[in-house]
Design a protein around this motif. Structure first.
Motif, PDB file in Angstrom:
ATOM      1  N   ARG A  41       0.811  -1.222   0.000  1.00  0.00           N
ATOM      2  CA  ARG A  41       0.000   0.000   0.000  1.00  0.00           C
ATOM      3  C   ARG A  41       0.843   1.269   0.000  1.00  0.00           C
ATOM      4  O   ARG A  41       0.305   2.369   0.049  1.00  0.00           O
ATOM      5  CB  ARG A  41      -0.910   0.013   1.235  1.00  0.00           C
ATOM      6  CG  ARG A  41      -1.877  -1.165   1.288  1.00  0.00           C
ATOM      7  CD  ARG A  41      -2.741  -1.094   2.544  1.00  0.00           C
ATOM      8  NE  ARG A  41      -3.653  -2.225   2.626  1.00  0.00           N
ATOM      9  CZ  ARG A  41      -4.854  -2.256   2.044  1.00  0.00           C
ATOM     10  NH1 ARG A  41      -5.269  -1.232   1.348  1.00  0.00           N
ATOM     11  NH2 ARG A  41      -5.627  -3.317   2.175  1.00  0.00           N
ATOM     12  N   THR A  51       3.137   2.440  -2.318  1.00  0.00           N
ATOM     13  CA  THR A  51       3.464   3.112  -3.571  1.00  0.00           C
ATOM     14  C   THR A  51       2.230   3.780  -4.181  1.00  0.00           C
ATOM     15  O   THR A  51       1.089   3.422  -3.878  1.00  0.00           O
ATOM     16  CB  THR A  51       4.036   2.116  -4.585  1.00  0.00           C
ATOM     17  OG1 THR A  51       3.011   1.180  -4.941  1.00  0.00           O
ATOM     18  CG2 THR A  51       5.226   1.367  -3.998  1.00  0.00           C
ATOM     19  N   GLU A  52       2.472   4.727  -5.067  1.00  0.00           N
ATOM     20  CA  GLU A  52       1.374   5.441  -5.736  1.00  0.00           C
ATOM     21  C   GLU A  52       0.586   4.489  -6.633  1.00  0.00           C
ATOM     22  O   GLU A  52      -0.645   4.546  -6.711  1.00  0.00           O
ATOM     23  CB  GLU A  52       1.952   6.588  -6.575  1.00  0.00           C
ATOM     24  CG  GLU A  52       0.889   7.428  -7.270  1.00  0.00           C
ATOM     25  CD  GLU A  52       1.497   8.558  -8.085  1.00  0.00           C
ATOM     26  OE1 GLU A  52       0.768   9.155  -8.896  1.00  0.00           O
ATOM     27  OE2 GLU A  52       2.696   8.845  -7.903  1.00  0.00           O
ATOM     28  N   THR A  53       1.315   3.601  -7.305  1.00  0.00           N
ATOM     29  CA  THR A  53       0.648   2.627  -8.176  1.00  0.00           C
ATOM     30  C   THR A  53      -0.253   1.705  -7.362  1.00  0.00           C
ATOM     31  O   THR A  53      -1.391   1.421  -7.752  1.00  0.00           O
ATOM     32  CB  THR A  53       1.686   1.782  -8.934  1.00  0.00           C
ATOM     33  OG1 THR A  53       2.523   2.646  -9.707  1.00  0.00           O
ATOM     34  CG2 THR A  53       1.005   0.776  -9.850  1.00  0.00           C
ATOM     35  N   ALA A  71      -1.692   2.372  -4.550  1.00  0.00           N
ATOM     36  CA  ALA A  71      -2.857   3.136  -4.089  1.00  0.00           C
ATOM     37  C   ALA A  71      -3.934   3.197  -5.168  1.00  0.00           C
ATOM     38  O   ALA A  71      -5.130   3.085  -4.875  1.00  0.00           O
ATOM     39  CB  ALA A  71      -2.423   4.541  -3.682  1.00  0.00           C
ATOM     40  N   LYS A  72      -3.511   3.354  -6.423  1.00  0.00           N
ATOM     41  CA  LYS A  72      -4.475   3.400  -7.532  1.00  0.00           C
ATOM     42  C   LYS A  72      -5.163   2.052  -7.697  1.00  0.00           C
ATOM     43  O   LYS A  72      -6.369   1.975  -7.938  1.00  0.00           O
ATOM     44  CB  LYS A  72      -3.758   3.786  -8.826  1.00  0.00           C
ATOM     45  CG  LYS A  72      -3.283   5.226  -8.867  1.00  0.00           C
ATOM     46  CD  LYS A  72      -2.589   5.525 -10.188  1.00  0.00           C
ATOM     47  CE  LYS A  72      -2.116   6.968 -10.241  1.00  0.00           C
ATOM     48  NZ  LYS A  72      -1.414   7.265 -11.510  1.00  0.00           N
ATOM     49  N   VAL A  73      -4.387   0.971  -7.564  1.00  0.00           N
ATOM     50  CA  VAL A  73      -4.956  -0.375  -7.716  1.00  0.00           C
ATOM     51  C   VAL A  73      -5.978  -0.644  -6.619  1.00  0.00           C
ATOM     52  O   VAL A  73      -7.077  -1.151  -6.870  1.00  0.00           O
ATOM     53  CB  VAL A  73      -3.838  -1.437  -7.683  1.00  0.00           C
ATOM     54  CG1 VAL A  73      -4.435  -2.840  -7.617  1.00  0.00           C
ATOM     55  CG2 VAL A  73      -2.946  -1.306  -8.909  1.00  0.00           C
ATOM     56  N   TRP A  74      -5.634  -0.292  -5.378  1.00  0.00           N
ATOM     57  CA  TRP A  74      -6.542  -0.546  -4.251  1.00  0.00           C
ATOM     58  C   TRP A  74      -7.805   0.312  -4.321  1.00  0.00           C
ATOM     59  O   TRP A  74      -8.819  -0.021  -3.700  1.00  0.00           O
ATOM     60  CB  TRP A  74      -5.824  -0.304  -2.927  1.00  0.00           C
ATOM     61  CG  TRP A  74      -4.881  -1.407  -2.560  1.00  0.00           C
ATOM     62  CD1 TRP A  74      -3.520  -1.375  -2.646  1.00  0.00           C
ATOM     63  CD2 TRP A  74      -5.204  -2.707  -2.060  1.00  0.00           C
ATOM     64  NE1 TRP A  74      -2.981  -2.568  -2.237  1.00  0.00           N
ATOM     65  CE2 TRP A  74      -3.981  -3.410  -1.865  1.00  0.00           C
ATOM     66  CE3 TRP A  74      -6.400  -3.348  -1.758  1.00  0.00           C
ATOM     67  CZ2 TRP A  74      -3.940  -4.714  -1.383  1.00  0.00           C
ATOM     68  CZ3 TRP A  74      -6.347  -4.646  -1.275  1.00  0.00           C
ATOM     69  CH2 TRP A  74      -5.131  -5.316  -1.093  1.00  0.00           C
ATOM     70  N   SER A  75      -7.763   1.423  -5.073  1.00  0.00           N
ATOM     71  CA  SER A  75      -8.936   2.288  -5.171  1.00  0.00           C
ATOM     72  C   SER A  75      -9.955   1.781  -6.195  1.00  0.00           C
ATOM     73  O   SER A  75     -11.081   2.269  -6.255  1.00  0.00           O
ATOM     74  CB  SER A  75      -8.517   3.711  -5.548  1.00  0.00           C
ATOM     75  OG  SER A  75      -8.001   3.756  -6.873  1.00  0.00           O
ATOM     76  N   ILE A  76      -9.557   0.815  -7.012  1.00  0.00           N
ATOM     77  CA  ILE A  76     -10.459   0.267  -8.028  1.00  0.00           C
ATOM     78  C   ILE A  76     -11.516  -0.613  -7.345  1.00  0.00           C
ATOM     79  O   ILE A  76     -11.192  -1.430  -6.493  1.00  0.00           O
ATOM     80  CB  ILE A  76      -9.670  -0.579  -9.052  1.00  0.00           C
ATOM     81  CG1 ILE A  76      -8.643   0.294  -9.779  1.00  0.00           C
ATOM     82  CG2 ILE A  76     -10.615  -1.249 -10.048  1.00  0.00           C
ATOM     83  CD1 ILE A  76      -7.708  -0.500 -10.673  1.00  0.00           C
ATOM     84  N   SER A  82     -13.658  -2.682 -16.842  1.00  0.00           N
ATOM     85  CA  SER A  82     -13.488  -1.439 -17.581  1.00  0.00           C
ATOM     86  C   SER A  82     -13.350  -1.739 -19.069  1.00  0.00           C
ATOM     87  O   SER A  82     -12.613  -2.652 -19.461  1.00  0.00           O
ATOM     88  CB  SER A  82     -12.248  -0.692 -17.068  1.00  0.00           C
ATOM     89  OG  SER A  82     -12.071   0.516 -17.774  1.00  0.00           O
TER      90      SER A  82
END
Length: 310
Positions: free
Chosen positions: A172, A174-176, A178-183, A189
């Motif tokens: 949790r 890294t920025e990448t 964080a983006k994955v966990w927000s999906i 998609s």
């Protein structure tokens, strides 16, 4: 409860009890009848069947897999590959090697992509990727835990998998990540030429005949393409119901995506999976886009749920 484990055990038990391979095949087909064809449980069972009843003979194993039917290219390729891994190239008879040769010919990949064209090239690339993975994971491993270890932290063992809190913590940071966990966990998609369409199953893709299932559809503008109206049409079977309506329109705003929450009540469910066509039209374009939205019958697939602290 796992359907794949159940199929594997059916193949093993049939072999142990002395049943011939055809009887084992029929037992697997019967057990997976509610799932339909081209599903993982039966086909993995066919692969195990081929390995057991092939008795280590390459040709016999591959033919057993093919003769079981269903997804034959995958089952035969998997069984043959496992024997190749176990025995090496020398274990594959010349009568199987000679007609095939060294070339890789595929209709599944764009011919302009730089994919390997020979088995030698493929082997080199796989080896190179494996070494890179070991070096990379070792570096991450060291930076997190302060250990000097050149081995990958991923390994196959007989013991149960143990995931430490420290290791989960790095997922949790890294920025990448964080983006994955927000999906949303149950969202698909679709990349359209003029918009990004997201199907969110809310609490999962499972359906029960006669029971309402909520699905949220979100359409957002793409780059500088906005200010248009997009309409969608659910092509549902005659005995299915939907609210608010099969046909719905969205306005592609520059500021916020269009959203609509649908309630779908399925009728009769044939097989384990249903693929519903969704037609999308943009007011400024003549051509339509059609995507298939997959649903699965409840109980078709079982998986254990692992919960992580947020």
């Amino acid at each position: 409860d796992c359907r794949i484990a159940r199929s594997v055990n059916i193949a093993i038990n049939c072999h142990k009890s002395g049943k011939d391979w055809k009887e084992a095949r029929e037992a697997l087909v019967k057990d997976s009848a509610d799932l339909g064809w081209f599903q993982a449980p039966a086909n993995i069972g066919f692969t195990v069947l081929a390995l057991l009843y092939g008795e280590g003979d390459f040709g016999k194993t591959v033919c057993r897999a093919v003769n079981c039917g269903d997804d034959t290219d995958c089952t035969a390729a998997t069984a043959g590959a496992i024997l190749g891994i176990i025995g090496g190239r020398k274990s594959i008879p010349k009568k199987w090697l000679s007609p095939i040769g060294e070339s890789i010919i595929t209709a599944c990949l764009n011919p302009f992509l730089l994919y390997p064209h020979t088995l030698g090239e493929l082997t080199e690339k796989v080896t190179e990727a494996a070494l890179h993975t070991i070096r990379t994971t070792a570096c991450i491993h060291n930076s997190v835990f302060g250990l000097y270890n050149h081995k990958s932290p991923v390994s196959l063992q007989d013991a149960p998998t143990k995931i430490s809190g420290e290791w989960l913590g790095q997922l949790r940071k890294t920025e990448t990540a964080a983006k994955v966990w927000s999906i949303p966990p149950f969202a698909l998609s679709f990349d359209l030429p003029y918009a990004q369409l997201v199907i969110d199953y809310i609490d999962g893709p499972e359906l029960v005949s006669g029971e309402a299932k909520q699905v949220k559809v979100t359409i957002g503008h793409k780059q500088y393409i906005y200010g248009h109206t997009v309409s969608i049409n659910w092509r549902l079977p005659d005995d299915w119901q939907i609210t608010p309506d099969r046909n719905t329109s969205f306005y592609l705003s520059a500021h916020a995506p269009g959203e609509c929450l649908f309630s779908i009540i399925p009728g009769k469910l044939d097989g384990g999976f249903s693929y519903i066509e969704l037609e999308i039209r943009c007011a400024e374009r003549q051509n339509q886009a059609i995507i298939c939205v997959p649903f699965q019958k409840k109980g078709t697939v079982h998986y254990s749920e692992k919960k992580f602290d947020s």
